[in-house]
Design a protein around this motif. Structure first.
Motif, short mmCIF file in Angstrom:
data_model
loop_
_atom_site.label_atom_id
_atom_site.label_comp_id
_atom_site.label_asym_id
_atom_site.label_seq_id
_atom_site.Cartn_x
_atom_site.Cartn_y
_atom_site.Cartn_z
N PRO A 1 -96.24 -113.91 -59.54
CA PRO A 1 -95.50 -113.57 -58.52
C PRO A 1 -93.99 -113.21 -58.64
CG PRO A 1 -96.01 -115.85 -58.34
CD PRO A 1 -96.73 -115.29 -59.57
N ILE B 1 -93.08 -102.84 -51.72
CA ILE B 1 -94.31 -102.12 -51.90
C ILE B 1 -93.90 -101.04 -52.89
CG2 ILE B 1 -95.51 -100.47 -50.72
CD1 ILE B 1 -95.74 -102.33 -48.48
N TRP C 1 -100.26 -108.69 -59.72
CA TRP C 1 -98.87 -109.69 -59.13
C TRP C 1 -99.53 -111.00 -58.59
CZ3 TRP C 1 -99.56 -109.94 -53.81
CH2 TRP C 1 -100.30 -108.61 -53.50
N VAL C 2 -100.85 -111.10 -58.33
CA VAL C 2 -101.30 -112.16 -57.71
C VAL C 2 -100.97 -113.53 -58.31
CG1 VAL C 2 -103.20 -113.28 -57.03
CG2 VAL C 2 -102.72 -111.18 -56.02
N HIS C 3 -101.47 -113.38 -59.60
CA HIS C 3 -100.95 -114.58 -60.53
C HIS C 3 -99.83 -114.80 -61.37
CE1 HIS C 3 -104.63 -116.60 -59.72
NE2 HIS C 3 -105.22 -115.51 -59.92
N PHE D 1 -86.65 -107.47 -42.58
CA PHE D 1 -88.14 -107.64 -43.01
C PHE D 1 -88.78 -106.32 -43.20
CE2 PHE D 1 -92.53 -107.10 -42.06
CZ PHE D 1 -92.99 -108.22 -42.83
N VAL E 1 -89.92 -105.38 -46.82
CA VAL E 1 -91.48 -105.11 -47.40
C VAL E 1 -91.56 -103.76 -48.11
CG1 VAL E 1 -93.70 -104.16 -46.29
CG2 VAL E 1 -92.29 -106.38 -45.59
N ILE E 2 -90.73 -102.74 -47.51
CA ILE E 2 -90.82 -101.47 -48.11
C ILE E 2 -90.25 -101.48 -49.45
CG2 ILE E 2 -89.93 -98.88 -48.14
CD1 ILE E 2 -90.31 -99.43 -45.27
N MET F 1 -88.33 -108.58 -53.73
CA MET F 1 -87.67 -109.18 -52.66
C MET F 1 -86.12 -109.32 -52.70
SD MET F 1 -90.02 -112.35 -51.61
CE MET F 1 -91.41 -111.89 -50.31
N VAL G 1 -93.25 -109.85 -57.20
CA VAL G 1 -92.74 -109.81 -55.72
C VAL G 1 -91.37 -110.42 -55.57
CG1 VAL G 1 -93.42 -110.67 -53.52
CG2 VAL G 1 -95.14 -110.01 -55.08
N VAL G 2 -91.17 -111.61 -56.36
CA VAL G 2 -89.62 -112.05 -56.05
C VAL G 2 -88.74 -110.93 -56.54
CG1 VAL G 2 -88.10 -113.67 -56.92
CG2 VAL G 2 -90.67 -114.42 -56.45
#
Lengths: 203, 203, 203
Positions: free
Chosen positions: C63, C39, C59-61, C31, C35-36, C70, C66-67
């Motif tokens: 995503p 970020i 990135w809120v709209h 995890f 996360v790092i 990850m 983020v993917v």
């Protein structure tokens, strides 16, 4: 208002200078020093603006703040390699800068109509968060959490400003009294090593 | 909704208390402890509001959150100098607080119509970022990056809430199931020392 | 524009991969690593959007950012437990990513009509702040404050982009030249160990 603006720029410069001197212990390069100087100078007001939603933050459309921080940091960087500036040379300017940031932050928040407790917090945040971010970047527990009364002096000034404003005193006079209050508490704490109770692992 | 509000304040208090106990190892003064307590209590929701653009952040116009954090931190500060509070006394309240912050953060984000992945992230951020900021201020690698399942429990609850909402379950019931899910995973992880695979320098 | 978008996602992935390799020295769990990684990939643009008031952050709209972070972090996590990736394998992609983030951040700020100095700062912030936050989370003094020219390469590219834009060169061509400038300075600094003057405690 022009006097406040000029003093504000001076406070940014003082913050940048003391940050550079603080950073002396770390092996930072010129870039790192200038960044930390600028962040120390404008970090408090930036966090305040973010939390209050005053966006873009204040220095985006008035980059003179960034320039002052850069110039102060760069000059101190090269000067401090030649002459050894006594650290307590800046204690009084630093106290005045703290007082000024505090009253500016509190005034800005009051104008937005936030509750008095939040206005006082915004004064303290404006006053001390530049230093908090500086210490985080330098990988240290922020000094204000461990040291003599510093943020407390800021808080006292902010609360006095709010009280005097509330009792109908003119804003300029209230600002003056609040600044004197913060500077007096800060310098008294330095002079007589007054500090708050500590939490120690052995108690 | 009043119940949620009351539980939210309790969760802030629990976060503030555990942060004060965590800070015991550091030589912090009263001011530092109270600041870290308040930031731990409201930091997660603050970061969420900043990222989502819900400004000013939620506690600016409802300072009761700040007051609860201050009072809880101050009381714990003086109590912990007299009596030794067992640390795991707060494990269950802490798990409930994590669950509550998670469902509140996820719900807030869902109401703004963001994609489900972002809503889940906002739930996790609300749940764990207070602790992350606390650890950064205390100059430690954030605990949740190293420890047993904590953020993962929050993520599971957030995803369950989103899934149940999507399948048409009533929001209150979905919140209840999601909270049970988070608390159960968190307590199971503590009880049986379940943790995620680690990245070690020697492998 | 589609090419820029694709390259932007690649830069996020490269940042996430290098962050995972940097995090190898710490005992982080899956995890924490993910996360790092995320970020590091999106932190710079997030800070830029916060300061400029472009909220919710980018990135809120969308995503997908983020993917990508990850997935890149997770794959690198499991791969790096099996095979030892040479660290300098990523020096060239990393320099290109820095250049790309810089021109994107500068362009975004210019479109909002901010002063040129602020636009250049936003380019640098977009380029380097992901790494700064990564180092803070890993409890280290940010690398860019101590190391060979990195942020300086970003600053040079940002200033060149602004100058070329101002002299009326087409934006796409200006972007290309600015990126070449950043990559060239960065790789030259690595090759010949060029660095800025340092501030040392003994001088």
């Amino acid at each position: 208002m022009n006097l406040i603006y000029l003093l504000d720029l001076c406070a940014v410069a003082v913050c940048a200078i003391t940050a550079t001197l603080e950073a002396r212990r770390r092996e930072l390069d010129l870039f790192g020093v200038v960044v930390i100087a600028v962040i120390s100078g404008i970090g408090g007001g930036t966090v305040r603006d973010l939390l209050l939603g005053r966006l873009p933050v204040y220095w985006v459309h008035d980059p003179i703040y960034v320039v002052v921080g850069m110039v102060a940091g760069t000059l101190t960087f090269f000067l401090s390699r030649r002459i050894r500036l006594p650290k307590n040379f800046f204690l009084v300017p630093d106290a005045i800068g703290l007082a000024l940031f505090t009253v500016i932050g509190t005034s800005v928040a009051l104008q937005l109509g936030v509750p008095w407790l939040i206005a006082a917090l915004m004064g303290v945040i404006t006053g001390v968060f530049g230093g908090v971010i500086r210490d985080i970047l330098c990988n240290e527990v922020p000094l204000i959490f461990r040291t003599d009364i510093y943020a407390t002096a800021s808080l006292a000034g902010a609360l006095l400003l709010i009280a005097l404003d509330d009792y109908g005193m003119g804003h300029n006079l209230a600002i003056l009294f609040a600044m004197i209050c913060t500077v007096a508490i800060r310098l008294a704490a330095i002079r007589w090593h007054i500090h708050l109770p500590r939490l120690r692992s052995d108690v």
